[in-house]
Design an enzyme around this catalytic site. Structure first.
Site, short mmCIF file in Angstrom:
data_model
loop_
_atom_site.label_atom_id
_atom_site.label_comp_id
_atom_site.label_asym_id
_atom_site.label_seq_id
_atom_site.Cartn_x
_atom_site.Cartn_y
_atom_site.Cartn_z
N CYS A 2 17.15 29.86 47.73
CA CYS A 2 16.72 30.99 46.94
C CYS A 2 16.97 32.30 47.68
O CYS A 2 17.04 32.32 48.90
CB CYS A 2 15.24 30.93 46.58
N ARG A 27 22.79 32.10 46.94
CA ARG A 27 21.71 31.30 47.52
C ARG A 27 21.04 30.39 46.48
O ARG A 27 20.16 29.61 46.81
CB ARG A 27 20.65 32.23 48.12
N TRP A 80 17.07 28.30 43.61
CA TRP A 80 17.68 26.98 43.73
C TRP A 80 16.49 26.02 43.76
O TRP A 80 15.70 26.03 44.70
CB TRP A 80 18.49 26.89 45.03
N ASN A 106 10.86 32.20 49.18
CA ASN A 106 11.98 31.33 49.55
C ASN A 106 11.44 30.39 50.62
O ASN A 106 10.80 30.85 51.56
CB ASN A 106 13.12 32.19 50.10
N GLY A 107 11.67 29.09 50.49
CA GLY A 107 11.17 28.14 51.47
C GLY A 107 10.43 27.02 50.76
O GLY A 107 10.55 26.86 49.54
N GLU A 509 35.82 15.09 54.47
CA GLU A 509 35.77 16.43 53.90
C GLU A 509 36.43 16.45 52.52
O GLU A 509 35.92 17.09 51.58
CB GLU A 509 36.46 17.43 54.86
N LYS A 513 34.51 17.57 49.09
CA LYS A 513 35.00 18.67 48.26
C LYS A 513 35.16 18.20 46.82
O LYS A 513 34.76 18.89 45.89
CB LYS A 513 36.35 19.13 48.82
N GLU A 516 31.70 17.71 45.20
CA GLU A 516 30.98 18.96 44.97
C GLU A 516 31.41 19.69 43.72
O GLU A 516 30.59 20.21 42.99
CB GLU A 516 31.24 19.93 46.14
N HIS A 532 36.39 -4.01 55.34
CA HIS A 532 35.08 -4.56 55.71
C HIS A 532 34.04 -4.36 54.61
O HIS A 532 32.85 -4.36 54.88
CB HIS A 532 34.60 -3.95 57.03
N LYS A 629 25.22 28.22 48.26
CA LYS A 629 26.08 28.49 49.41
C LYS A 629 25.32 28.37 50.72
O LYS A 629 25.90 28.08 51.76
CB LYS A 629 26.67 29.90 49.24
#
Ligand code: AGP
Length: 634
Positions: A2, A27, A80, A106-107, A509, A513, A516, A532, A629
């Site tokens: 947030c 955020r 968020w 925020n938190g 990665e 990507k 996401e 395996h 972000k």
């Protein structure tokens, strides 16, 4: 997560708050809101107006255009979701029962369930599912109690009430509070979440991050943990948690990176992928300039002695930054010969390895705000300081893209990767900047420890210096190739990426990507692990994308890819064009190069493929669902 903003101004607050919120939307963007306090012309009493909207900030802007929120003092929030779905009722600000106290936060308030049940037992009805809502109700109770005890209505009363409430909160918070009884007063406080106060001309703007101050001020005072600030048009008073006044001077920040423009690109992510040659060029000019002695070719901002007497490196990071760190650890061990281990920052904090002597801890975070990484670094610093033994002393290094961030305030040795503003939530150019920084560290450790000859070091430096040109060609070629290939993924549900050695983290990665931004399930595996277990997933509906570069594991990866092909998987290669790579149904060719620098090239087709798959599906590439972000909650 947030973003919060708060203003004590001489102008209408809501346009300034909205402008600042726009710059903090990275955020969180699932809902937003603001509250202002003003004086009713008839009654001469203060009142709070609160507006909230579900979804992107634009919805709040539209709402306020139709239904203004008057006043010179106000607070705002972009969310968020942590507690409670992204719905209007859960959007901040939250108010007490009578609508007299408004709070943005925020938190995470970890003991909110207990506090909530205590308040509910007293008959208080909650309107949201959030952890935050306990705060205005608790402040309201304290105001009532303190007032009854004889404290007069005013800033001091609000300060005392807020402090009492902060004393019972557990967890992390940055918050801002207004009270309709004193329309010229704002209180902000923080613990383990960022909050900065910006000094304007006769106005004060508080925010979670520096971009919010663009166009307002460059004079900033970051609040420290457990501090509270009482702000009026006359000035800012800072107090510690015991109510003692603290005198601290604001500082001038150099500038902002907030004026983002997509230019000719459809999305920021594509623009940022195309900016990578420039990211590399800037990094090389700054940190690997020509003309430095080959014994010490990297211009990081600390003494050469910094590298001495380090016997081991531990790296703490999350998400994409962790993948860059894994390439980094490979380089530090295999090129520079120094033991290096990467940890999920979120795991390290609660299960650190036993203390070892002469360890350098590196925290990697592009935003410089990731709560898991900052908390893990702080924990490690504390446990080493408590040990009180010089061999076990805390030595920390940060790698970030945000020179003005919580990481930079927490750690004295920081390398700024200098990739410039990255708007897309999916990290691309900052990943490249992080990788380059690890190459720089590996080179410095190798030369200080004589683990590589000067010739080998010079060769690696030369390869890196060729990178910007290689990237220009690679990106334009693969933009076309991956756009074409993306058509094949219109009904794909699962994708497997495989890689080995220095390119195994690139498989991870690439999978992250794709997940996401396209919401397609993707998994990265070390190629040798496929047989395996994961191989059981394969059939003709599951593409396997293999990252294979010439070097010590080239043939091995190709064999592992063949195993997938034998199970009917469609095989895509990110590999050089050679007779051996004819096995792939589709090849995304990368230039033949030294294995050492291959991750810097092989990541490009994977970024572009993810981008084109998501863009073709018509998804919100720059602000994917459920993400932000900067992840400022644990
Ligand atoms: C990257 O695409 C992701 N959005 C995410 O995994 C990110 O890398 C992670 O949250 C860590 O962020 P940081 O680098 O700002 O610490």
């Amino acid at each position: 997560m947030c973003g919060i903003v708060a203003l004590v101004g001489s102008r209408e607050a809501s346009p300034i708050l909205l402008e600042s919120l726009k710059k903090l939307e990275y955020r969180g963007y699932d809902s937003s809101g603001l509250a202002t306090v003003s004086i009713d012309a008839n009654t001469q009493k203060g009142f709070i107006s609160c507006r909230k909207a579900k979804g992107k900030l634009q919805n709040l802007l539209n709402l306020i255009q139709q239904d203004a929120s008057p006043g010179h003092v106000g607070i705002g929030h972009t969310r968020w979701a942590t507690h409670g779905k992204p719905e209007k009722k859960n959007a901040h600000p939250h108010l007490d029962t009578k609508g007299k106290v408004a709070v943005v936060q925020n938190g995470i308030i970890e003991n909110h369930s207990l506090l909530r049940s205590q308040l509910e037992a007293k008959g208080i009805k909650f309107r949201s599912d959030t952890d935050t809502e306990v705060i205005p109700h608790l402040i309201s109770e304290e105001l009532y109690r303190l007032n009854k005890e004889g404290h007069e209505i005013g800033g001091l009363l609000l300060q005392l009430a807020v402090q009492k409430v902060l004393d019972v909160l557990k967890g992390s918070y940055a918050l801002a509070v207004i009270w309709d009884e004193i329309p010229n007063v704002l209180i902000v406080a923080k613990s383990k979440a960022p909050l900065l106060i910006g000094f304007g001309e006769g106005e004060f703007l508080c925010a979670s991050d520096t971009p919010a101050f663009s166009g307002f001020t460059k004079t900033i005072l970051p609040l420290e943990d457990k501090e509270l600030a009482l702000i009026t048009p006359l000035g800012v008073e800072i107090y510690d948690s015991f109510g003692n006044r603290k005198l601290r001077a604001p500082k001038l920040i150099s500038g902002y990176e907030s004026d983002a423009d997509k230019g000719k690109f459809r999305h920021f992510m594509l623009k940022e992928i195309f900016e990578q040659p420039e990211t590399a060029e800037l990094w090389l000019t700054r940190y690997l300039p020509n003309g430095l002695p080959i014994e010490s070719p990297v211009a990081f901002p600390f003494e050469n002695s910094f590298y001495d007497s380090i016997e081991e490196i531990q790296i703490l990071a999350c998400g994409t930054s962790r993948h860059a760190s894994m390439v980094g650890a490979y380089l530090l061990e295999q090129f520079a010969g120094i033991p290096a281990k990467v940890f999920f920052a979120s795991e390290f904090r609660y299960a650190p390895p036993p203390l070892a002597p002469n360890v350098l801890t590196i925290g990697v975070t592009q935003s410089g705000e990731t709560a898991d990484t900052l908390a893990a670094l702080a924990m490690e610093h504390e446990r080493r300081s408590a040990y009180n033994n010089k061999d076990f002393a805390s030595r920390q290094l940060g790698i970030t893209n945000r020179g003005e961030s919580s990481l930079s305030r927490q750690i004295s040795h920081v390398i700024d990767i200098g990739a410039g503003l990255e708007v897309g939530v999916a990290a691309t150019k900052t990943f490249l900047g992080q990788l380059l920084t690890f190459y720089g560290l590996a080179i410095m450790f190798a030369s200080r420890r004589n683990s590589r000859s000067l010739k080998e070091i010079a060769e690696l430096c030369d390869l890196l210096r060729c990178l910007p040109k290689q990237l220009v060609n690679l990106i334009s070629e693969h933009n076309l190739l991956t756009e074409k290939l993306s058509h094949k993924f219109s009904s794909t549900k699962d994708v497997i990426f495989i890689g080995r050695g220095i390119n195994y983290p690139i498989a991870l990665e690439a999978a992250l990507k794709l997940k996401e931004i396209s919401y397609i399930h993707a998994q990265g595996y070390p190629a040798g692990e496929l047989k395996h277990g994961p191989i059981a997933l394969l059939d003709q509906t599951v593409p396997v994308i293999s990252i294979a570069n010439e070097g010590i594991v080239f043939e091995k990866v190709l064999s592992n890819a063949q195993e997938a092909k034998a199970r009917d998987a469609c095989l895509i290669g990110i590999a050089p064009k050679l007779p051996e790579t004819d096995i792939f149904d589709h090849l995304l060719p990368i230039p033949r190069t030294s294995e050492w620098i291959s991750p810097l090239l092989s990541v490009i087709p994977s970024q572009l493929l993810s981008y084109h798959i998501a863009a073709r599906l018509g998804l919100d590439v720059d602000q994917p669902r459920n993400l932000a972000k900067s992840v400022t909650v644990e």
